[in-house]
Design a protein around this motif. Sequence first.
Motif, PDB file in Angstrom:
ATOM      1  N   HIS A 367      37.385  53.692  38.169  1.00  0.00           N
ATOM      2  CA  HIS A 367      38.497  52.752  38.040  1.00  0.00           C
ATOM      3  C   HIS A 367      38.731  51.908  39.282  1.00  0.00           C
ATOM      4  CE1 HIS A 367      39.574  54.768  34.339  1.00  0.00           C
ATOM      5  NE2 HIS A 367      39.492  55.909  34.969  1.00  0.00           N
ATOM      6  N   MET A 368      37.865  52.038  40.240  1.00  0.00           N
ATOM      7  CA  MET A 368      38.065  51.318  41.501  1.00  0.00           C
ATOM      8  C   MET A 368      38.093  49.819  41.272  1.00  0.00           C
ATOM      9  SD  MET A 368      38.304  52.266  44.805  1.00  0.00           S
ATOM     10  CE  MET A 368      37.238  53.635  45.204  1.00  0.00           C
ATOM     11  N   THR A 369      39.179  49.162  41.700  1.00  0.00           N
ATOM     12  CA  THR A 369      39.232  47.707  41.566  1.00  0.00           C
ATOM     13  C   THR A 369      39.273  47.009  42.914  1.00  0.00           C
ATOM     14  OG1 THR A 369      41.635  47.758  41.432  1.00  0.00           O
ATOM     15  CG2 THR A 369      40.442  47.775  39.355  1.00  0.00           C
ATOM     16  N   LEU A 393      35.343  46.402  39.808  1.00  0.00           N
ATOM     17  CA  LEU A 393      35.697  45.928  41.144  1.00  0.00           C
ATOM     18  C   LEU A 393      36.073  44.448  41.144  1.00  0.00           C
ATOM     19  CD1 LEU A 393      35.805  47.332  43.872  1.00  0.00           C
ATOM     20  CD2 LEU A 393      33.519  46.468  44.341  1.00  0.00           C
ATOM     21  N   ARG A 394      37.235  44.126  41.730  1.00  0.00           N
ATOM     22  CA  ARG A 394      37.670  42.737  41.783  1.00  0.00           C
ATOM     23  C   ARG A 394      37.870  42.253  43.221  1.00  0.00           C
ATOM     24  NH1 ARG A 394      42.862  43.743  38.596  1.00  0.00           N
ATOM     25  NH2 ARG A 394      43.460  41.679  39.270  1.00  0.00           N
ATOM     26  N   TYR A 395      38.123  43.187  44.121  1.00  0.00           N
ATOM     27  CA  TYR A 395      38.511  42.797  45.483  1.00  0.00           C
ATOM     28  C   TYR A 395      37.633  43.566  46.456  1.00  0.00           C
ATOM     29  CZ  TYR A 395      41.749  42.080  49.439  1.00  0.00           C
ATOM     30  OH  TYR A 395      42.315  41.748  50.637  1.00  0.00           O
ATOM     31  N   SER A 416      27.611  42.856  36.111  1.00  0.00           N
ATOM     32  CA  SER A 416      28.998  42.970  35.636  1.00  0.00           C
ATOM     33  C   SER A 416      29.974  42.832  36.789  1.00  0.00           C
ATOM     34  CB  SER A 416      29.202  44.312  34.928  1.00  0.00           C
ATOM     35  OG  SER A 416      28.844  45.367  35.803  1.00  0.00           O
ATOM     36  N   THR A 417      29.593  43.400  37.946  1.00  0.00           N
ATOM     37  CA  THR A 417      30.475  43.261  39.106  1.00  0.00           C
ATOM     38  C   THR A 417      30.605  41.806  39.510  1.00  0.00           C
ATOM     39  OG1 THR A 417      29.672  45.376  39.902  1.00  0.00           O
ATOM     40  CG2 THR A 417      30.883  44.014  41.461  1.00  0.00           C
ATOM     41  N   GLY A 418      29.463  41.153  39.530  1.00  0.00           N
ATOM     42  CA  GLY A 418      29.490  39.756  39.949  1.00  0.00           C
ATOM     43  C   GLY A 418      30.398  38.931  39.067  1.00  0.00           C
ATOM     44  N   THR A 419      30.427  39.282  37.797  1.00  0.00           N
ATOM     45  CA  THR A 419      31.242  38.502  36.874  1.00  0.00           C
ATOM     46  C   THR A 419      32.726  38.723  37.120  1.00  0.00           C
ATOM     47  OG1 THR A 419      29.508  39.160  35.338  1.00  0.00           O
ATOM     48  CG2 THR A 419      31.283  37.825  34.468  1.00  0.00           C
ATOM     49  N   LEU A 420      33.075  39.930  37.541  1.00  0.00           N
ATOM     50  CA  LEU A 420      34.494  40.250  37.699  1.00  0.00           C
ATOM     51  C   LEU A 420      35.040  39.953  39.082  1.00  0.00           C
ATOM     52  CD1 LEU A 420      34.860  43.707  35.927  1.00  0.00           C
ATOM     53  CD2 LEU A 420      35.695  41.510  35.133  1.00  0.00           C
ATOM     54  N   LEU A 421      34.159  39.863  40.057  1.00  0.00           N
ATOM     55  CA  LEU A 421      34.612  39.782  41.439  1.00  0.00           C
ATOM     56  C   LEU A 421      35.494  38.565  41.677  1.00  0.00           C
ATOM     57  CD1 LEU A 421      34.221  41.362  44.106  1.00  0.00           C
ATOM     58  CD2 LEU A 421      32.487  39.673  44.708  1.00  0.00           C
ATOM     59  N   GLU A 422      36.646  38.778  42.293  1.00  0.00           N
ATOM     60  CA  GLU A 422      37.570  37.675  42.537  1.00  0.00           C
ATOM     61  C   GLU A 422      37.724  37.358  44.013  1.00  0.00           C
ATOM     62  OE1 GLU A 422      41.287  38.249  40.569  1.00  0.00           O
ATOM     63  OE2 GLU A 422      40.332  39.043  38.785  1.00  0.00           O
ATOM     64  N   VAL A 423      37.659  38.386  44.842  1.00  0.00           N
ATOM     65  CA  VAL A 423      37.878  38.172  46.269  1.00  0.00           C
ATOM     66  C   VAL A 423      36.768  38.821  47.071  1.00  0.00           C
ATOM     67  CG1 VAL A 423      39.414  38.668  48.202  1.00  0.00           C
ATOM     68  CG2 VAL A 423      40.362  38.122  45.967  1.00  0.00           C
TER      69      VAL A 423
END
Lengths: 551, 164
Positions: A367-369, A393-395, A416-423
């Motif tokens: 669940h690490m974001t 992961l987003r941040y 998938s990480t690349g798609t979600l990453l925001e910061v």
Amino acid sequence: MDALLFRTATAPSPPPMANKRPCPSSSPSPAAALAAAVAAAASSSSSSSSSAFGQIDHLFDAFLSLADSFPSSSSSSSSSSLSSSSSSSSSSSRSHSIDLSFDRLLDARTSDRDQALLIDRALRLGSAITEAARRSARKRAAKHNSVAWALPPDLTTKVFSMLDSQSLCYAAATCSLFNKCAMDPLCYTNIDLTTVVPKVNNAVVSTMIQRAGRALQSLKLGIVPGPTMSPGSSQPLVYTIRSSVDVSNFSWNDKKTRQGKESPILTRTCLSPLSADGSAAGILLRRLHLYNIERMDSASLCTALSVCCSLVDLEIVGLHVELRQLLTSVGLNCPLIERLFFESSKTGRDDSLKSPTCVELVNRCPHMTSLSLRGFKLHDCKVRTLVKGFRKLRYVDFSTSYSITGNFLRNLGSTSTGTLLEVLILRDCMHLKEMEVARFLTAVLAGDFKCLRHVDISNKEGLASEGDWYNRSYTSSVIPFKEVVEGRPDICLLADFPSEGGSSATSSLSSYPSRWCHFGQVLTADGCDMKERPNPRLVCLLPELWKFVYG
Amino acid sequence: MSSPPSASASSSPPPCPKKMITLRSSDGATFEIEETAALQSKTLENMIHENCASTLIPVPNITGEVLARVVEFCSKHAEAGVDDESLGAWDEEFVAVDHTTLFDYIRAANFLEIPTLLDLGCQTVADMIKGKTPDEIKKTFKITTACTPEEEEEVRGENQWAFE
């Protein structure tokens, strides 16, 4: 009997009653000894009023008016000095002075024992009166307060539950109702004992955790320099207690340090209350932030973490704890963890992280974001494991890390990480390569990293050149800054480098998206890049970002 | 601020869009409130469902003055199309009153079970306490204390760290 009454009525002072009956046992009410005088007082009062006052009440009333003959200075302590009436001019003229009267009574008793008895009676009567008066004063104050403070206890507790820990302590010291309400577990849901200088010790922590019980959700502890900085800012929170901070400056209440056993500062066992009482407090804890606790070590921290199975947000700054041990412990004990912020106390020297640790962590904590590992020695392959492995992961923040070159970003965009990453924050990473940054931003331009909102690659020393990392690159013809700013207007790109020649002026490349609705504010498009921007503004963005990412 | 009782006291549903409920305060004043606004109060919600026949609900614990303001609050919060920012500003103005009135709001919100008003009121009082020393708190809320010096010392001792 009548003769006795007559005598008491006419005598200037009540005669000793000791000769009437054998030495009185510890009779509770000295007024009983004056019963005869009461009858006299009642009969001598001209108006036999039909008030509800009994005989004793009349006497008591008359007796209390004697209080007016007290000298205005503190009489209780100076009774001995006032008995020599010449010392106080105000009382010398008063023949009704309590002290003089008492002395006369005392002198009238011939035996030592009788004198001791008289004094004992006076003390008992005195304290009985004091107690009654204090009790009434408290009742009156409580009554007055219930009008002035018109909230019942449960609503008072609700108000207090919205106070920070320090204000709560101040409120508790205001009056007894507040003190009682401030003990309620609801007030200790979020315990914030962070201070600027060391002044909290284990006992304070323990008391608050005990009061919280199962209501405890968030615990913040330790030394945070200055006003609390938002964790999203790039300035390090590590703060070493130098020897110049004089321990003797604590205005510590010495009563609390029982024979010097109690340490005035937090020790390694400060979190043990979390494990107490069947870990009632630790089991439900969701947020734990620890800052600069000198004496905390890996073992004690991992012991504390072992009971915190509900932990969602863990922030560790400036503790002498090894990265690998911490991550192992988190992986073992905190499957629900969503945010991990870990800043090293020895920048760049902790090289403990191993690949298996990373693999285990991503497997155990899906669940690490938000992941921030600052000031450690991190290798690209291990970082890649982490960043790729956390599917939500987003941040990401690896500021002031050593060894990472940015290689881990390759081919990440389509995962998938690349798609979600925001910061993505890679501030002041010594070995971050210019080429890798260029490669990354090219991928961004190509449409990868769809959700990316914020990138920070600022570096006080510039970026590492391809060959020898010691060669620094300050401006960049390789990195497509301008294109990114134009092509991906939704991204805020921060690239703050020193200008050539090492002058103090900085040239900043930064962009602000034209609309930034997530943050509830609208920033106008600046026509972007190449403009000088003062640094504080850049730092100010990040707290907002933090609130966005973490709600 | 009393208004004549609603003439259209429809006894049975279907609920028409602007069904009005009438509330009567402890001092006999009546106030009209839209049903949608009244639903902000869990107490009123239950009463409405139980007394679907009559639309006059007595609220014996709350005076007219306070009830008027509570009605205003519920109506504002039930309005459609109000953005968060302006609602926040409106709320701020709503609680810009002396603390005695705030206590009235809080007690009313507690009785009527209006969570938004209750939280707002309590938070405002909490903000009035924040950052004040015990003496300042006493002064602000006109609280007296009859603790003995020893008792006061004991309480301070327990919370010593906060006072340094």
